[in-house]
Design a protein around this motif. Structure first.
Motif, PDB file in Angstrom:
ATOM      1  N   PHE A 178     -27.266  72.689 -47.043  1.00 16.57           N
ATOM      2  CA  PHE A 178     -28.554  73.232 -47.400  1.00 16.57           C
ATOM      3  C   PHE A 178     -29.082  72.686 -48.705  1.00 16.57           C
ATOM      4  N   LEU A 179     -28.189  72.586 -49.674  1.00 14.71           N
ATOM      5  CA  LEU A 179     -28.661  72.191 -50.995  1.00 14.71           C
ATOM      6  C   LEU A 179     -28.521  70.699 -51.266  1.00 14.71           C
ATOM      7  N   VAL A 180     -27.301  70.189 -51.129  1.00  5.77           N
ATOM      8  CA  VAL A 180     -27.088  68.816 -51.562  1.00  5.77           C
ATOM      9  C   VAL A 180     -27.700  67.809 -50.605  1.00  5.77           C
ATOM     10  N   GLY A 229     -26.873  72.745 -41.515  1.00  7.14           N
ATOM     11  CA  GLY A 229     -26.568  74.026 -42.137  1.00  7.14           C
ATOM     12  C   GLY A 229     -26.946  75.175 -41.223  1.00  7.14           C
ATOM     13  N   ALA A 230     -28.128  75.047 -40.611  1.00  6.20           N
ATOM     14  CA  ALA A 230     -28.592  76.107 -39.711  1.00  6.20           C
ATOM     15  C   ALA A 230     -27.678  76.222 -38.503  1.00  6.20           C
ATOM     16  N   THR A 231     -27.206  75.080 -38.001  1.00  8.68           N
ATOM     17  CA  THR A 231     -26.329  75.102 -36.833  1.00  8.68           C
ATOM     18  C   THR A 231     -25.068  75.902 -37.114  1.00  8.68           C
ATOM     19  N   VAL A 264     -27.342  81.484 -49.187  1.00 13.79           N
ATOM     20  CA  VAL A 264     -28.257  80.347 -49.285  1.00 13.79           C
ATOM     21  C   VAL A 264     -29.282  80.402 -48.166  1.00 13.79           C
ATOM     22  N   ILE A 265     -28.778  80.692 -46.980  1.00 14.80           N
ATOM     23  CA  ILE A 265     -29.673  80.702 -45.832  1.00 14.80           C
ATOM     24  C   ILE A 265     -30.655  81.859 -45.925  1.00 14.80           C
ATOM     25  N   ILE A 266     -30.151  83.017 -46.310  1.00 14.33           N
ATOM     26  CA  ILE A 266     -31.043  84.171 -46.454  1.00 14.33           C
ATOM     27  C   ILE A 266     -32.100  83.848 -47.490  1.00 14.33           C
TER      28      ILE A 266
END
Lengths: 357, 267, 266
Positions: B232-234, B241-243, C111-113
């Motif tokens: 998500f970040l890097v 990430g969502a998967t 993070v996702i939230i």
């Protein structure tokens, strides 16, 4: 039921009182008035005295927010929602931000103090002509080692790390580019290498380093190395400077195969509301005496050549943190690898982390 | 209960769910089908079924299980003993109090305590065992995780124990059951709901721990949270990430279904 | 009431010691004249003095407390409503669906939230700051309250409700005079858990805050790169002692105004 209602009321009343207090505190600070400058910076990355000085000299109110990582900062700026006038990202993210058109070009005519910057740190690949960013602090990546634990042993190159004598002695940082970059450099490749075979080679090399690795940590490596939890660490020069401040038994070296030159620069995001004040602030920070005071507080290396004259001789002549031109020309600045290649780096790094089990 | 007023409870709650739960799930699901360049693809799902991610999933579940189990083992006696003390409400609050101190600070404190020259090792020196490497081990990771999750497990169990009708325990004792049998056949089954809640509050978040894996375990323990954070970040690869998040949600649903089948106890 | 056996007391004491060990460690070093949590160089109150001059930090602390109290209170109310809704759901499928949906936020990494809330808020057009943080905190605290309250509702004896109805109680009375009093311990538990979640949250808050509004957690995590200076220790010590005095004080005051005992054979 009465118990519940009473509890609820108590909570509400306390909250209201606190809100009231906050309001009073805020207005006594002038936070509700007009001319403001919103700054988004790393935590504890500026001498707060200077903010007060800036406010007094210009009458502009400063709203200060902090972040803990470039990526988090980028996500926030990309999404919008807050209009930051100034942000202080690292160079590889600035590269990305320029490509994504997130920054405003800087009007150099408003920055008379720009002349004081060391030309070595200007016009770099990630921002040609410093169109979008102005250097704030800079440094290198290197090896920090504990002379008390290692005795007479001196480290001079990345390849030294693979010495079996250092079993379980090394702390790495939790960052793909630094770790893979170190491996690439040790093989003689550039740390911006996009060749998948080279990368595979680099990955296999760090897999081989596994027995020597104690842990892969984040910012807390500063704490750990200070507490002598490990003898060797892959660190940014800024971290090294901080550790040395508290623990005299350590030494910092920039490996001879080459390493990374990093920058934290000031930029003006496109969504900025007070562009005029932003320029004033940048110019203020470029003032040699201001820069010297800031450097004194933060402890990293300043790119302001003129400021060096106002600083402690011992600090300025320390070649480990103020390497000469010959040294810096051997170092590389990170290039934007592009999304796919960056993802590939990170995938390799993730595999490597799983390997250390 | 057949009352219409039931519907009123539903309204604010359903709005909350629709807005803050369904929407993020849809967003996450949506993102999981896009790769890093923004193209529609199933690549992320294919990637998940590779050894690296499967190993990570297994590792996450394993550690989450261990943490939950140890937390339960430590928390139950504490909750049990607390109900027998004179100032139980006060002591309960005193147990919750430390959890209000910032996690990072506590982690730093543990780094100091478990460090090579820290208090724990000094203690080991004194009792003759000698300095050991405590940080960056499975032991310290689980220890600190249990420490963090303890109040969350104690609270529901305490509540369940507190409401336990003591005459049931007395009856069991009168009928000749040993203390252990009383516990096994009377006390524990009646408090199973509290135990279930506690386990849910601990197991589910433990799957995506990443701060502790870095701070205390030095990344020698990798959970799905580590990967998600990275993506998500890097990498800014929200797709991948969502998967992973989708799989976490599916795992959670499965657990809910499995543990939800239990029938209610007596009365 | 039986007195605790020696072994049990020892066990409890050890547990409390372990629970408080890191806190005491932090408090100890807040008096350090040196700068680190490693070497204790000398006793000093300088960090406390520095704290009082730092009005930015004080505002941040107050903001944090306000958000925590309000979000915990509101999410408790919502959570209780939710728990009741789930309990009264007649079909098992609906029940399980609601429960699963409820727990989605707990299983999702912060993070996702944070990221999805940020997208949500910018889509709706909510300005980032106090309001967005409050909404986000309420959002992720509700599931915890539900999980804390639900078991208590489920173990409630339904014959009490029927009895109340038989005696002519209105539905509102049933709720306020029978159900709620019974589940009050669960409600308080939920409230305190929500408070904990709110105080400690970093990732979600970081993403949804803006315009100068920030909480203590965000501030502390942002200091990680440069080092958390000991004025944070001092701050935490003060907050901790203050809260402890509040809790202990409140407890003994209510003990004094002895309320009629709760139900149950004790």
């Amino acid at each position: 039921m009465k118990q519940l209602i009473r509890a609820l009321l108590a909570v509400l009343i306390v909250s209201l009182i606190l809100i009231f207090i906050v309001f009073r505190l805020n207005s006594s600070q002038g936070y509700t008035s007009g001319n403001t400058l919103t700054i988004f910076n790393w935590g504890d990355y500026i001498d707060e005295e200077l903010i007060k000085q800036f406010e007094e000299e210009t009458g502009i109110k400063v709203i200060y927010e902090t972040f803990d990582s470039n990526e988090a900062m980028l996500t926030k700026i990309e999404q919008g929602g807050t209009a930051y006038d100034i942000a202080v990202p690292s160079e590889y993210i600035i590269d990305k931000m320029i490509q994504e058109d997130l920054l405003l070009p800087i009007d150099h005519s408003k920055l008379p103090n720009f002349q004081y910057l060391d030309s070595r740190f200007l016009d770099l690949p990630f921002d040609h002509g410093n169109e979008y960013s102005i250097p704030y602090f800079w440094g290198t990546v290197g090896i920090l080692y504990n002379t008390k634990i290692l005795g007479d042993r001196e480290l001079t190159s990345w390849n030294d790390l693979w010495d079996p004598a250092f079993k379980n002695q090394i702390l790495l940082v939790d960052s793909a580019r630094e770790v893979l970059g170190m491996s690439l450099n040790s093989l003689g490749y550039s740390l911006n290498d996009k060749n998948k075979d080279h990368l595979q080679e680099a990955k296999e090399k760090i897999d081989a380093l596994t027995p020597n690795i104690k842990a892969i940590v984040g910012d807390e490596n500063r704490l750990l190395l200070q507490n002598e939890e490990a003898a060797i660490g892959l660190v940014w020069s800024g971290t090294a400077q901080e550790i040395m401040w508290e623990n005299e038994n350590v030494e910092y070296v920039i490996p001879e195969e080459g390493s990374n030159l990093w920058f934290d620069n000031m930029v003006i995001p496109k969504t900025a509301k007070n562009v005029e004040a932003a320029h004033q602030f940048i110019n203020f920070m470029l003032d040699p005496e201001v820069s010297a005071q800031n450097t004194d507080y933060v402890g990293y290396s300043t790119p302001n050549k003129e400021a060096l004259k106002y600083m402690d001789e011992d600090v300025v002549s320390d070649e480990r943190f103020y390497p000469d031109e010959e040294m810096t020309s051997k170092l590389e600045v990170y290039e934007n690898l592009g999304k796919r290649m960056l993802a590939h780096y990170n995938d390799l790094f993730l595999e490597f982390k799983m390997h250390t089990k | 209960m057949r009352s219409k007023s039931r519907n009123f409870y539903l309204i604010p709650y359903v709005i909350w769910i629709a807005l803050f739960v369904v929407t993020p799930i849809l967003l996450v699901l949506y993102y999981s089908f896009f790769d890093i360049d923004g193209q529609f693809t199933f690549e992320n799902y294919k990637k998940f079924f590779t050894p690296v991610y499967l190993k990570m999933t297994f590792s996450s579940f394993w550690y989450a299980f261990l943490i939950t189990m140890f937390t339960l083992l430590v928390a139950y006696p504490i909750a049990f003993l607390l109900t027998k003390t004179k100032h139980k409400q006060l002591l309960l609050l005193l147990i919750i109090l430390p959890s209000w101190i910032n996690l990072l600070l506590k982690a730093y404190a543990f780094i100091g305590i478990f460090g090579t020259y820290g208090a724990a090792n000094s203690f080991l020196e004194i009792i003759g065992i000698g300095t050991k490497q405590i940080l960056f081990t499975d032991f310290s990771f689980i220890f600190v995780s249990v420490y963090i999750f303890l109040p969350f497990m104690i609270l529901p169990i305490f509540n369940a124990l507190d409401e336990l009708n003591p005459s049931l325990v007395d009856a069991s004792n009168d009928l000749g059951a040993s203390k252990w049998t009383t516990f096994k056949r009377v006390v524990f089954p009646l408090t199973i709901d509290g135990v279930k809640s506690g386990c849910q509050i601990v197991f589910i978040p433990a799957l995506s721990l990443f701060m502790l894996t870095r701070l205390i375990a030095g990344n020698r323990v990798i959970t799905l949270g580590t990967a998600i954070e990275q993506h998500f970040l890097v990498t800014q690869d929200w797709g991948m990430g969502a998967t992973i998040a989708v799989f976490l949600i599916i795992a959670m649903v499965l657990i809910m279904i499995l543990t939800g089948k239990r029938k209610r106890g007596i009365l | 009431m039986k007195k605790l056996s020696k072994l049990s007391t020892v066990y409890l004491v050890i547990m409390f010691f372990i629970l408080y060990a890191p806190i005491l460690y932090l408090m100890f070093y807040s008096f350090n004249s040196g700068g680190t949590m490693y070497h204790f160089e000398g006793f000093s109150l300088e960090w406390y003095k520095e704290l009082f001059g730092n009005s930015r930090l004080l505002i941040i602390v107050l903001n944090t407390v306000i958000i925590a109290l309000l979000s915990a209170a509101i999410s408790t109310i919502l959570g209780v409503a939710g728990a009741l809704a789930i309990y009264y759901a007649r079909r098992r499928r609906v029940k399980n669906t609601l429960l699963s949906l409820n727990n989605v936020l707990i299983v999702s990494p912060d993070v996702i939230i944070g990221a999805s809330f940020l997208i949500l808020f910018t889509m709706i057009g909510i300005k980032l700051g106090f309001v967005s943080v409050l909404l986000a905190h309420i959002a992720f605290s509700v599931p915890i309250v539900v999980i804390m309250v639900l078991p208590k509702i489920e173990e409630m004896n339904t014959s009490m409700i029927y009895a109340a109805l038989d005696l002519g109680a209105s539905r509102w009375d049933v709720l306020t005079k029978v159900v709620l009093p019974y589940i009050t311990p669960g409600i308080f538990a939920g409230f305190f858990m929500a408070l904990t979640y709110s105080l400690d949250d970093f990732a979600v808050t970081f993403f949804v805050t803006g315009n100068g509004f920030t909480t203590l957690s965000v501030e502390i995590y942002s200091l990680a790169r440069r080092g958390v200076s000991l004025n944070i220790n001092a701050l935490s010590t003060l907050l901790f002692i203050f809260t402890m005095l509040l809790v202990v004080g409140y407890y003994f005051i209510t003990k004094r105004n002895n309320k009629p005992g709760r139900m149950g054979v004790r």
